[in-house]
Design a protein around this motif. Structure first.
Motif, PDB file in Angstrom:
ATOM      1  N   ARG A 168      41.877  60.041  47.076  1.00 25.56           N
ATOM      2  CA  ARG A 168      43.497  60.157  46.650  1.00 25.56           C
ATOM      3  C   ARG A 168      43.884  61.531  46.811  1.00 25.56           C
ATOM      4  O   ARG A 168      45.178  61.628  46.466  1.00 25.56           O
ATOM      5  N   GLY A 210      50.255  40.027  51.572  1.00 25.74           N
ATOM      6  CA  GLY A 210      48.743  39.322  51.461  1.00 25.74           C
ATOM      7  C   GLY A 210      48.533  38.361  52.593  1.00 25.74           C
ATOM      8  O   GLY A 210      47.534  37.374  52.083  1.00 25.74           O
ATOM      9  N   ARG A 215      43.237  55.808  31.180  1.00 23.82           N
ATOM     10  CA  ARG A 215      43.569  56.326  32.769  1.00 23.82           C
ATOM     11  C   ARG A 215      44.266  58.009  32.782  1.00 23.82           C
ATOM     12  O   ARG A 215      43.793  58.883  33.182  1.00 23.82           O
ATOM     13  N   ARG A 245      51.181  42.309  41.202  1.00 22.82           N
ATOM     14  CA  ARG A 245      49.754  42.434  40.887  1.00 22.82           C
ATOM     15  C   ARG A 245      49.319  43.239  39.616  1.00 22.82           C
ATOM     16  O   ARG A 245      48.266  43.572  39.365  1.00 22.82           O
ATOM     17  N   LYS A 266      47.209  49.552  43.042  1.00 22.20           N
ATOM     18  CA  LYS A 266      47.593  48.039  43.343  1.00 22.20           C
ATOM     19  C   LYS A 266      48.063  47.846  44.634  1.00 22.20           C
ATOM     20  O   LYS A 266      48.736  46.891  45.112  1.00 22.20           O
ATOM     21  N   SER A 267      47.839  48.781  45.547  1.00 17.87           N
ATOM     22  CA  SER A 267      48.222  48.650  47.028  1.00 17.87           C
ATOM     23  C   SER A 267      47.351  47.631  47.759  1.00 17.87           C
ATOM     24  O   SER A 267      47.548  47.157  48.668  1.00 17.87           O
ATOM     25  N   GLY A 268      45.875  47.557  47.336  1.00 20.50           N
ATOM     26  CA  GLY A 268      44.986  46.723  47.869  1.00 20.50           C
ATOM     27  C   GLY A 268      43.803  47.338  48.313  1.00 20.50           C
ATOM     28  O   GLY A 268      43.312  46.887  49.310  1.00 20.50           O
ATOM     29  N   LYS A 269      43.560  48.595  47.981  1.00 19.99           N
ATOM     30  CA  LYS A 269      42.339  49.659  48.739  1.00 19.99           C
ATOM     31  C   LYS A 269      41.176  48.905  48.473  1.00 19.99           C
ATOM     32  O   LYS A 269      40.326  48.823  49.484  1.00 19.99           O
ATOM     33  N   ASP A 270      41.011  48.286  47.092  1.00 18.12           N
ATOM     34  CA  ASP A 270      39.697  47.808  46.762  1.00 18.12           C
ATOM     35  C   ASP A 270      39.346  46.520  47.499  1.00 18.12           C
ATOM     36  O   ASP A 270      38.377  46.174  48.003  1.00 18.12           O
ATOM     37  N   PHE A 271      40.594  45.875  47.549  1.00 16.81           N
ATOM     38  CA  PHE A 271      40.420  44.127  48.146  1.00 16.81           C
ATOM     39  C   PHE A 271      40.122  44.493  49.710  1.00 16.81           C
ATOM     40  O   PHE A 271      39.273  43.832  50.292  1.00 16.81           O
TER      41      PHE A 271
HETATM   42  N1  LIG Z   1      45.951  41.835  51.123  1.00 19.43           N
HETATM   43  C1  LIG Z   1      45.841  41.257  49.951  1.00 19.43           C
HETATM   44  N2  LIG Z   1      45.911  39.710  49.799  1.00 19.43           N
HETATM   45  C2  LIG Z   1      45.966  39.306  48.589  1.00 19.43           C
HETATM   46  N3  LIG Z   1      45.827  39.597  47.496  1.00 19.43           N
HETATM   47  C3  LIG Z   1      45.413  41.079  47.567  1.00 19.43           C
HETATM   48  C4  LIG Z   1      45.639  41.799  48.822  1.00 19.43           C
HETATM   49  N4  LIG Z   1      45.573  43.229  48.612  1.00 19.43           N
HETATM   50  C5  LIG Z   1      45.408  43.215  47.026  1.00 19.43           C
HETATM   51  N5  LIG Z   1      45.563  42.131  46.665  1.00 19.43           N
HETATM   52  C6  LIG Z   1      45.350  41.562  44.853  1.00 19.43           C
HETATM   53  O1  LIG Z   1      45.953  42.646  44.216  1.00 19.43           O
HETATM   54  C7  LIG Z   1      45.382  43.244  43.104  1.00 19.43           C
HETATM   55  C8  LIG Z   1      44.971  44.675  43.114  1.00 19.43           C
HETATM   56  O2  LIG Z   1      44.223  45.028  44.402  1.00 19.43           O
HETATM   57  P1  LIG Z   1      43.492  46.253  44.578  1.00 19.43           P
HETATM   58  O3  LIG Z   1      42.560  46.111  43.205  1.00 19.43           O
HETATM   59  O4  LIG Z   1      42.475  46.169  45.733  1.00 19.43           O
HETATM   60  O5  LIG Z   1      44.118  47.406  44.149  1.00 19.43           O
HETATM   61  P2  LIG Z   1      43.910  48.965  44.228  1.00 19.43           P
HETATM   62  O6  LIG Z   1      44.812  49.658  45.489  1.00 19.43           O
HETATM   63  O7  LIG Z   1      42.313  49.156  44.605  1.00 19.43           O
HETATM   64  O8  LIG Z   1      44.233  49.499  42.842  1.00 19.43           O
HETATM   65  P3  LIG Z   1      43.810  50.372  41.960  1.00 19.43           P
HETATM   66  O9  LIG Z   1      43.936  51.868  42.609  1.00 19.43           O
HETATM   67  O10 LIG Z   1      44.787  50.338  40.516  1.00 19.43           O
HETATM   68  O11 LIG Z   1      42.515  50.317  41.852  1.00 19.43           O
HETATM   69  C9  LIG Z   1      43.940  42.492  43.076  1.00 19.43           C
HETATM   70  O12 LIG Z   1      44.218  41.435  42.396  1.00 19.43           O
HETATM   71  C10 LIG Z   1      43.811  41.930  44.833  1.00 19.43           C
HETATM   72  O13 LIG Z   1      43.245  40.586  44.773  1.00 19.43           O
END
Ligand SMILES: Nc1ncnc2c1ncn2[C@@H]1O[C@H](COP(=O)(O)OP(=O)(O)OP(=O)(O)O)[C@@H](O)[C@H]1O
Length: 200
Positions: free
Chosen positions: A113, A176, A73, A144, A15-20
């Motif tokens: 990872r 964000g 998981r 998140r 949930k750090s936002g990698k995918d985003f």
């Molecule tokens: N910079 C940002 N601005 C706004 N929302 C964000 C941002 N980064 C992440 N989010 C929101 O936070 C949530 C989690 O982000 P994301 O899925 O990218 O995390 P992740 O690091 O890929 O997590 P995981 O390892 O659990 O898959 C999503 O709903 C995303 O929309």
């Protein structure tokens, strides 16, 4: 078969936002110059694919940020560690194939990872790798949907890269805000231009 010109390696906690950020980068690279010249490579995809087929689970549900994925998981991580112990590149090679990496000059690896992942890419693509560390405060991650889970958040899959600090780029997504995200995407697009990939 195309050799990648540039490989973005994103890492960060759950949930750090990698995918985003990965999706944002992909849409900026691809929207202006169809056909798309970039692909997102999810290293966890083949793990989920094989785990689902061997355990009779729903692969598409495992791919989403769902409760279903969270339920499985822990066991999935343990199973993956066993496979990786025998061959550290096993899932990487399959992930590149699954994302049709051979057809794209830009690879966006959205979920690096482990140090063994980093080592694999740096060894095989010594001039193409650009690393990006994505972080967010625990509060932001909780908002998140993140909840500390023993056996997951203290496992190698979450912590193996904690001591690495020489990232090419880093971003804190806690607030964000659009400006921070856009600044990073701008720098990454410049990296693409530097190696001759056409982006505006
Ligand atoms: N910079 C940002 N601005 C706004 N929302 C964000 C941002 N980064 C992440 N989010 C929101 O936070 C949530 C989690 O982000 P994301 O899925 O990218 O995390 P992740 O690091 O890929 O997590 P995981 O390892 O659990 O898959 C999503 O709903 C995303 O929309």
């Amino acid at each position: 078969m195309t050799q990648p010109k540039i490989i973005f390696l994103f890492s960060g906690k759950r949930k750090s936002g990698k995918d985003f950020i990965s999706e944002k980068l992909l849409s900026r690279i691809s929207s202006r110059f169809p056909p798309p010249c970039a692909t997102i490579i999810r290293l966890s995809a083949p793990l989920k694919h094989e785990y689902a087929s061997q355990h009779g689970l729903d692969y598409t549900e495992l791919l989403t940020a769902s409760q279903y994925k969270e339920q499985h998981r822990h066991d999935m991580i343990k199973w993956g560690e066993q496979v990786r112990a025998r061959d550290p590149s096993y899932f990487i090679i399959r992930a590149v194939h699954l994302a049709k990496g051979e057809s794209f000059p830009v690879w966006i690896v959205s979920d690096m990872r482990r140090r063994s992942d980093l080592q694999y890419f740096r060894t095989n693509y010594p001039n193409e790798c650009v690393t990006v560390r994505v972080s967010a405060s625990p509060d932001a991650r909780v908002n998140r949907g993140w909840k500390f889970t023993k056996g997951v958040d203290d496992a190698a899959s979450e912590c193996d890269l904690d001591d690495v600090c020489a990232w090419d780029h880093d971003i804190d997504t806690s607030h964000g805000d659009e400006a921070t995200t856009s600044a990073l995407i701008g720098q990454l697009l410049q990296r693409c231009r530097d190696v001759g990939v056409v982006v505006t």
